[in-house]
Write an enzyme that holds these catalytic residues in place. Structure first.
Site, PDB file in Angstrom:
ATOM      1  N   GLU A   1       0.803  -1.227   0.000  1.00  0.00           N
ATOM      2  CA  GLU A   1       0.000   0.000   0.000  1.00  0.00           C
ATOM      3  C   GLU A   1       0.838   1.280   0.000  1.00  0.00           C
ATOM      4  OE1 GLU A   1      -2.717  -0.135   3.272  1.00  0.00           O
ATOM      5  OE2 GLU A   1      -3.771  -1.886   2.537  1.00  0.00           O
TER       6      GLU A   1
ATOM      7  N   GLU B   1      -5.024  -8.682   1.476  1.00  0.00           N
ATOM      8  CA  GLU B   1      -5.558  -8.344   2.801  1.00  0.00           C
ATOM      9  C   GLU B   1      -7.044  -8.087   2.682  1.00  0.00           C
ATOM     10  OE1 GLU B   1      -3.757  -5.076   4.976  1.00  0.00           O
ATOM     11  OE2 GLU B   1      -1.760  -5.768   4.369  1.00  0.00           O
TER      12      GLU B   1
HETATM   13  C1  FCB Z   1      -3.930  -2.068   5.966  1.00  0.00           C
HETATM   14  C2  FCB Z   1      -2.505  -2.395   6.361  1.00  0.00           C
HETATM   15  C3  FCB Z   1      -2.393  -3.452   7.437  1.00  0.00           C
HETATM   16  C4  FCB Z   1      -3.447  -3.263   8.493  1.00  0.00           C
HETATM   17  C5  FCB Z   1      -4.808  -3.164   7.848  1.00  0.00           C
HETATM   18  C6  FCB Z   1      -5.937  -3.080   8.831  1.00  0.00           C
HETATM   19  O1  FCB Z   1      -3.986  -0.804   5.383  1.00  0.00           O
HETATM   20  O2  FCB Z   1      -1.813  -2.836   5.221  1.00  0.00           O
HETATM   21  O3  FCB Z   1      -1.109  -3.411   7.975  1.00  0.00           O
HETATM   22  O4  FCB Z   1      -3.163  -2.154   9.234  1.00  0.00           O
HETATM   23  O5  FCB Z   1      -4.846  -2.042   7.001  1.00  0.00           O
END
Ligand code: FCB
Length: 467
Positions: free
Chosen positions: A166, A357
């Site tokens: 990210e 994620e």
């Molecule tokens: C994302 C991050 C991860 C965690 C999630 C909830 O943006 O990559 O590390 O903090 O959010």
């Protein structure tokens, strides 16, 4: 009841990151990261905590691999702490740091779990920040060297590398909004940092390619779909603006080799750029940034609804009602994952996509018998899995999914109070305690299928995944 089976070989995993779980801050020769420093500034971490110990994964990683085995995971997305490898930012790599990740990788392979490492989840060595951090082009050079060292050591065992996690967050939250380390509030600096993050991704891909020519390479972008509140042109424009600032500024250079013109114009209008020429862009940068990828990692949590307010400002509509929100105040919106997958496939056509994620923060108590029932997390996962199933049916090349997160952990500026884990971590003993969602996920993984039944029946037996 609808039951959706996933294609054979679909990769089910879980994700974590170094700063959030490792601890071992002063062990194995690890250097200081920008998050270690940031956490010492009063008021920056909501609960006043730091991640010096975190989940103590630095010592408990064998136990964590056992947990992953008990869930039947096919892959583990973890990250490498750059300050463990280059405590001084450059020079000779730290052998103890390399040994740590080598042991982890070997044990994962031994357990039949594919290691899926990310090189940069925001824990820049503080010494590099002292020299300007990502606002300096030299940091991208240092990242390339770090990537080469990791590929040289582990290249024979890692099939898939991801460079960054990210970059939007690293650049915008870190350099523009100041919520993340290093805590700057300078939009022009943030654009420069974003460029160097992307550039370092391209250079790292080239460096890994030299050391490990068979490895697949990717990057992880967060994607938050933006919807206009109404069909008015002003609201449509607000959604376009958000998409340009948040999504396309990162997806376009990597997958198309260009920065989005409308988003550049927005930045000029806001005074963040003097004109449409990007002062930090040098010849050859976009070619490097758009080095062809083997896969794209996409993180999806929620959506945003945008409008233009009475004063002409483009703003996000406050999400609600409260029961539709997780503890992060992020709206639960599984349809947005479907839209994300369709959009990324249509507009950018990566060869393979992984959801790297996805998950939900809920703070569910432990009952007298030691059970943590987290039905809202199960519902969140189930509905997002159904969205993935639909996207696959539509032809999106989605190859795997990583739940965020294996463990409750250090949630950056929020500290430990936002709990995303399939497992809770006892605050004093650091014992891992399965939530109901862990057993539910184990069942999905073993069936390679999910059903839309409102109350999953098979998760009562949460003890089964306890060690
Ligand atoms: C994302 C991050 C991860 C965690 C999630 C909830 O943006 O990559 O590390 O903090 O959010």
């Amino acid at each position: 009841m609808t039951r959706h089976s996933f294609p054979q070989g679909f990769l089910w995993g879980a994700a974590t990151s170094s700063q959030q779980i490792e601890g071992g801050r002063f062990e194995g020769g690890r250097g200081e990261s920008i998050w270690d420093r940031f956490a010492t500034i009063p008021g920056k971490i909501e609960d006043g905590s730091n991640s010096d110990l975190a989940c103590d994964h630095y010592h408990r990683w064998p136990e964590d691999i056992e947990i992953m085995k008990s869930l039947g995971l096919g892959a583990y997305r973890f990250s490498i702490a750059w300050p463990r490898i280059f405590p001084g930012g450059s020079g000779k790599p730290n052998e103890a740091g390399l040994d740590f990740y080598e042991s982890l990788v070997d044990a994962l392979l031994e357990a039949g779990i594919r290691p899926f490492p990310t090189l940069y989840p925001w824990d820049l060595p503080q010494v590099l920040q002292d020299r300007g951090g990502w606002a300096e082009r030299d940091t991208a050079e240092r990242f390339k060297d770090y990537a080469a060292v990791m590929a040289r050591r582990l290249g024979d065992r890692i099939a898939q590398w991801t460079t960054h996690n990210e970059p939007w967050c690293a650049a915008t939250l870190g350099y523009e909004e100041g919520h993340h380390a290093p805590g700057h509030k300078d939009p022009s600096e943030a654009l420069c940092a974003a460029h160097h993050l992307l550039l370092s991704h391209g250079w790292a891909c080239q460096a890994i390619g030299i050391e490990a020519s068979r490895a697949e390479l990717g990057i992880v972008h967060i994607h938050t779909p933006a919807y206009p509140e109404s069909t008015s042109q002003a609201d449509e424009d607000a959604a376009r603006w958000f998409d340009g600032f948040f999504n396309r500024w990162y997806f376009d250079p990597v997958l198309r080799g260009v920065y989005p013109e409308d988003a550049i114009a927005d930045r000029v209008a806001a005074g963040h750029l003097e004109g449409p020429e990007l002062p930090f862009l040098k010849d050859g940068d976009l070619e490097a940034i758009s080095t062809p990828l083997d896969f794209l990692g996409v993180n999806y949590y929620s959506r945003v609804i945008m409008k233009t307010d009475e004063d002409g400002r483009r703003v996000a509509v406050k999400p609600g009602p409260p029961e539709s929100l997780t503890d992060m105040d992020w709206e639960v919106y599984p349809e947005g994952l479907y839209d994300t997958l369709r959009r990324v496939h249509k507009d950018y056509a990566p060869k393979k996509i992984y959801i790297t994620e996805n998950g939900a923060a809920y703070d569910d108590p432990m009952d007298a018998e030691g059970r943590i029932a987290d039905p809202r997390r199960i519902a969140y996962l189930r509905d997002h899995f159904l969205s993935m199933g639909r996207a696959i049916e539509d032809g999106v090349p989605l190859k795997g999914y990583f739940a965020w997160s294996l463990l409750d952990n250090f949630e950056w500026g929020y500290g430990f109070k936002k709990r995303f884990g399939l497992y809770a971590v006892d605050e004093s003993s650091r014992q891992r305690i399965p939530k109901d969602s862990a057993a539910w996920y184990r069942d999905v993984v073993s069936a390679n299928a999910v059903s839309d039944e409102p109350t999953p029946t098979s998760h009562g037996d949460s003890r089964a995944v306890e060690l």
